[in-house]
Design a protein around this motif. Structure first.
Motif: not given
Length: 192
Positions: A179-190
């Motif tokens: 789920i690395t891509n999803r976690r990175q997208a969530e961090q970027y969104s924050r």
């Protein structure tokens, strides 16, 4: 006459009893000796083991099918043993499929088997929490773990587990989904 059991021979032979069905028979043959030590005959006992052979063959085919399914799974699958060493839980992989080997940066699944897996966790508190639950037989559902490959790169997985028996011991089967891509997208969104 004296029967010498130390010289017993067991022979497995498949015997066709009629044209409609094959029967598996197991013969035990024991030589019989006379007083001078020469062989004077043999005692042969046969028993029908067709049902046992059928069950054994079906179990072997079922195990081969299950192994093939696990080997070809796109999710990283591992079977993990847990032991208590010096007051802390130690976890080792007993089985891994190709997808798990690839996830952890290895070409062969054998390269991730047998090693202490604590080195693959970025957060050791997370490691102890997850492995304590697994060793207690508590199944994990969508447990997000920060992990590390042998080359040092970090990634995130969602882990689901269930208790299983493997090689006659209590173990845990774990499915790993990257789920690395999803976690990175969530961090970027924050950050935005």
């Amino acid at each position: 006459m004296e029967v010498v059991e130390s010289k017993q021979a067991v022979l497995d032979r498949e015997f066709i009893s009629n044209r409609r069905s094959a029967r598996a028979l197991r013969y035990s043959v024991v030589p019989m000796f006379d007083n001078s030590g020469g062989i004077s005959g043999a005692l042969a006992i046969g028993r029908d083991v067709t049902a046992q052979k059928t069950v054994t063959d079906a179990l072997k085919a079922s195990e081969e099918n299950l192994r093939e399914i696990l080997e070809k799974s796109p999710l990283g699958v591992a079977v993990i043993s847990h032991s208590l060493e010096d007051g802390r839980i130690e976890a080792k992989r007993l089985f891994a499929n190709a997808a798990l080997g690839k996830l952890f940066g290895q070409r062969l699944p054998e390269d991730v088997i047998g090693n202490d897996i604590s080195k693959t966790w970025v957060d050791l508190d997370q490691y102890y929490k997850a492995n304590k639950a697994m060793s207690d037989g508590v199944d994990l559902a969508n447990f997000e773990a920060h992990r590390r490959r042998d080359d040092g790169t970090e990634f995130w997985v969602s882990v689901n587990t269930c208790s299983v028996r493997f090689d006659n011991q209590k173990c845990t089967m774990a499915w790993h989904f990257d789920i690395t891509n999803r976690r990175q997208a969530e961090q970027y969104s924050r950050q935005l």
